[in-house]
Design an enzyme around this catalytic site. Structure first.
Site, PDB file in Angstrom:
ATOM      1  N   LEU A   1       0.851  -1.188   0.000  1.00  0.00           N
ATOM      2  CA  LEU A   1       0.000   0.000   0.000  1.00  0.00           C
ATOM      3  C   LEU A   1       0.888   1.239   0.000  1.00  0.00           C
ATOM      4  O   LEU A   1       1.429   1.648   1.028  1.00  0.00           O
ATOM      5  CB  LEU A   1      -0.929  -0.018   1.214  1.00  0.00           C
ATOM      6  CG  LEU A   1      -1.911   1.155   1.359  1.00  0.00           C
ATOM      7  CD1 LEU A   1      -2.681   1.402   0.082  1.00  0.00           C
ATOM      8  CD2 LEU A   1      -2.835   0.922   2.539  1.00  0.00           C
ATOM      9  N   GLY A   2       1.049   1.824  -1.188  1.00  0.00           N
ATOM     10  CA  GLY A   2       1.888   3.002  -1.339  1.00  0.00           C
ATOM     11  C   GLY A   2       1.091   4.289  -1.319  1.00  0.00           C
ATOM     12  O   GLY A   2      -0.104   4.303  -1.013  1.00  0.00           O
TER      13      GLY A   2
ATOM     14  N   ARG B   1      -0.939   3.955  -5.008  1.00  0.00           N
ATOM     15  CA  ARG B   1      -1.564   2.721  -5.467  1.00  0.00           C
ATOM     16  C   ARG B   1      -1.433   1.635  -4.415  1.00  0.00           C
ATOM     17  O   ARG B   1      -0.514   1.643  -3.595  1.00  0.00           O
ATOM     18  CB  ARG B   1      -0.899   2.217  -6.761  1.00  0.00           C
ATOM     19  CG  ARG B   1      -1.206   3.012  -7.997  1.00  0.00           C
ATOM     20  CD  ARG B   1      -0.675   2.320  -9.229  1.00  0.00           C
ATOM     21  NE  ARG B   1       0.760   2.079  -9.168  1.00  0.00           N
ATOM     22  CZ  ARG B   1       1.444   1.335 -10.031  1.00  0.00           C
ATOM     23  NH1 ARG B   1       0.824   0.740 -11.026  1.00  0.00           N
ATOM     24  NH2 ARG B   1       2.747   1.177  -9.903  1.00  0.00           N
TER      25      ARG B   1
ATOM     26  N   LYS C   1      -0.856  -2.373  -4.526  1.00  0.00           N
ATOM     27  CA  LYS C   1      -0.520  -3.503  -5.389  1.00  0.00           C
ATOM     28  C   LYS C   1      -0.604  -4.776  -4.553  1.00  0.00           C
ATOM     29  O   LYS C   1      -0.116  -4.810  -3.417  1.00  0.00           O
ATOM     30  CB  LYS C   1       0.886  -3.344  -5.980  1.00  0.00           C
ATOM     31  CG  LYS C   1       1.000  -2.196  -6.960  1.00  0.00           C
ATOM     32  CD  LYS C   1       2.270  -2.239  -7.765  1.00  0.00           C
ATOM     33  CE  LYS C   1       3.475  -1.906  -6.929  1.00  0.00           C
ATOM     34  NZ  LYS C   1       4.722  -1.823  -7.731  1.00  0.00           N
TER      35      LYS C   1
ATOM     36  N   TYR D   1      20.508   3.053   9.321  1.00  0.00           N
ATOM     37  CA  TYR D   1      19.887   3.966  10.281  1.00  0.00           C
ATOM     38  C   TYR D   1      20.112   3.504  11.721  1.00  0.00           C
ATOM     39  O   TYR D   1      19.923   2.331  12.044  1.00  0.00           O
ATOM     40  CB  TYR D   1      18.380   4.030  10.033  1.00  0.00           C
ATOM     41  CG  TYR D   1      17.936   4.924   8.904  1.00  0.00           C
ATOM     42  CD1 TYR D   1      18.737   5.142   7.776  1.00  0.00           C
ATOM     43  CD2 TYR D   1      16.702   5.549   8.945  1.00  0.00           C
ATOM     44  CE1 TYR D   1      18.328   5.941   6.746  1.00  0.00           C
ATOM     45  CE2 TYR D   1      16.271   6.365   7.911  1.00  0.00           C
ATOM     46  CZ  TYR D   1      17.085   6.563   6.809  1.00  0.00           C
ATOM     47  OH  TYR D   1      16.660   7.369   5.789  1.00  0.00           O
TER      48      TYR D   1
ATOM     49  N   GLY E   1      11.616   3.954   5.790  1.00  0.00           N
ATOM     50  CA  GLY E   1      10.344   3.480   5.264  1.00  0.00           C
ATOM     51  C   GLY E   1      10.384   2.002   4.925  1.00  0.00           C
ATOM     52  O   GLY E   1      11.362   1.505   4.361  1.00  0.00           O
TER      53      GLY E   1
ATOM     54  N   ASP F   1       8.928   0.396   2.681  1.00  0.00           N
ATOM     55  CA  ASP F   1       9.070   0.142   1.248  1.00  0.00           C
ATOM     56  C   ASP F   1      10.531   0.162   0.822  1.00  0.00           C
ATOM     57  O   ASP F   1      10.972  -0.682   0.020  1.00  0.00           O
ATOM     58  CB  ASP F   1       8.248   1.139   0.429  1.00  0.00           C
ATOM     59  CG  ASP F   1       8.549   2.596   0.770  1.00  0.00           C
ATOM     60  OD1 ASP F   1       9.137   2.880   1.834  1.00  0.00           O
ATOM     61  OD2 ASP F   1       8.170   3.465  -0.054  1.00  0.00           O
ATOM     62  N   ARG F   2      11.304   1.087   1.388  1.00  0.00           N
ATOM     63  CA  ARG F   2      12.742   1.134   1.082  1.00  0.00           C
ATOM     64  C   ARG F   2      13.451  -0.093   1.648  1.00  0.00           C
ATOM     65  O   ARG F   2      14.323  -0.679   0.989  1.00  0.00           O
ATOM     66  CB  ARG F   2      13.350   2.423   1.648  1.00  0.00           C
ATOM     67  CG  ARG F   2      12.833   3.686   0.983  1.00  0.00           C
ATOM     68  CD  ARG F   2      13.244   4.938   1.750  1.00  0.00           C
ATOM     69  NE  ARG F   2      14.695   5.113   1.770  1.00  0.00           N
ATOM     70  CZ  ARG F   2      15.326   5.965   2.577  1.00  0.00           C
ATOM     71  NH1 ARG F   2      14.627   6.670   3.478  1.00  0.00           N
ATOM     72  NH2 ARG F   2      16.641   6.087   2.521  1.00  0.00           N
TER      73      ARG F   2
ATOM     74  N   THR G   1       6.512  25.494 -22.852  1.00  0.00           N
ATOM     75  CA  THR G   1       6.464  25.354 -21.398  1.00  0.00           C
ATOM     76  C   THR G   1       6.281  23.917 -20.947  1.00  0.00           C
ATOM     77  O   THR G   1       6.945  23.464 -19.999  1.00  0.00           O
ATOM     78  CB  THR G   1       5.344  26.232 -20.819  1.00  0.00           C
ATOM     79  OG1 THR G   1       5.632  27.598 -21.121  1.00  0.00           O
ATOM     80  CG2 THR G   1       5.248  26.076 -19.306  1.00  0.00           C
TER      81      THR G   1
END
Length: 243
Positions: free
Chosen positions: A8-9, A12, A14, A92, A99, A101-102, A174
């Site tokens: 869950l990002g 989205r 997935k 860390y 995070g 996800d990372r 532009t």
């Protein structure tokens, strides 16, 4: 036993079945930060024995997903960043601040190869994480993604379009200038990080790209490997260990 993975990002959801070989067929569901797209529940599995979830989205979305899965799944597990897991050691001092996800993308990168790797996620944010050949996370960087840069500019200056345009070295309108500038900023950060990583490690790392915005950057990143399911791949590693 049926097991499913849920990533869950920020833009989205997935999900995919957990298979012995890793990740099965992926279903992607959009959301606006507050609610999922219409009909989203029908796209989820009807029943499953277990669900493993990686979540970086806002709590209301997580609650919506958990409420549905609680009625359909016998067991639900939330992935959490850990200081050391599956051959990866996080840089860390407070691993929980990285995070999930990372963290999962690093697990997947390590499982794919023992080479030094720069893992780049292009989603709402642009994230870069360096993993050395020994599985040690050397830290990373976070910046706005090209899409978020465009949205921020449009919010402050509505006359600037939030999307559209194409890459030009020197644009003559532009929309192209915005696309080229925002993508160029991301490309410059990736290129600079690759050079800094090569200086630190004494070897140029391989480059893995994932996330919904990766496609736009790939043509201008030599030797980059597209790994769109990288977070789910890492979640599969975590889920297999959690069973």
């Amino acid at each position: 036993m049926s097991a499913w993975l849920f990533d869950l990002g920020n833009s989205r959801l997935k999900c995919a079945p957990l298979c012995e070989g890793g990740v099965g067929d992926i279903v992607a569901i959009d959301h606006d930060g507050n609610a999922f797209a219409a009909g989203w529940e029908e796209l989820l599995p009807g029943r499953c024995d277990s669900a493993s979830i990686a979540c970086v989205a806002a709590p209301p979305l997580a609650v919506q997903l958990l409420e549905v899965l609680a009625r359909r799944c016998s067991r639900i597990s939330m992935a959490r960043t850990q200081a050391a897991f599956d051959g990866v050691r996080i840089a860390y001092a407070q691993p929980q601040r990285l995070g999930v996800d990372r963290f999962l993308a690093l697990l997947a990168a390590r499982a794919r190869s023992l080479e030094a790797t720069l893992v780049v996620g292009v989603g709402t944010a642009l994230t870069l994480d360096l993993l050395d050949a020994d599985g040690r996370h050397r830290g990373g960087r976070i910046a706005p993604s090209p899409a978020l840069m465009r949205m921020a500019l449009h919010a402050r200056a509505p006359q600037l379009p939030a999307a559209g345009g194409r890459w030009r070295e020197f644009a003559d309108d532009t929309a192209d200038a915005l696309a080229s500038g925002c993508e160029g900023a991301a490309l410059g950060l990736v290129a600079g990080s690759l050079e800094a990583a090569a200086s630190l490690l004494g070897v140029r790392p391989r480059l893995l790209l994932h996330g919904g915005g990766a496609d736009a950057l790939l043509p201008r990143l030599d030797a980059a490997v597209h790994a769109p399911a990288l977070v789910l791949e890492g979640l599969a590693r975590w889920a297999h260990a959690d069973r």
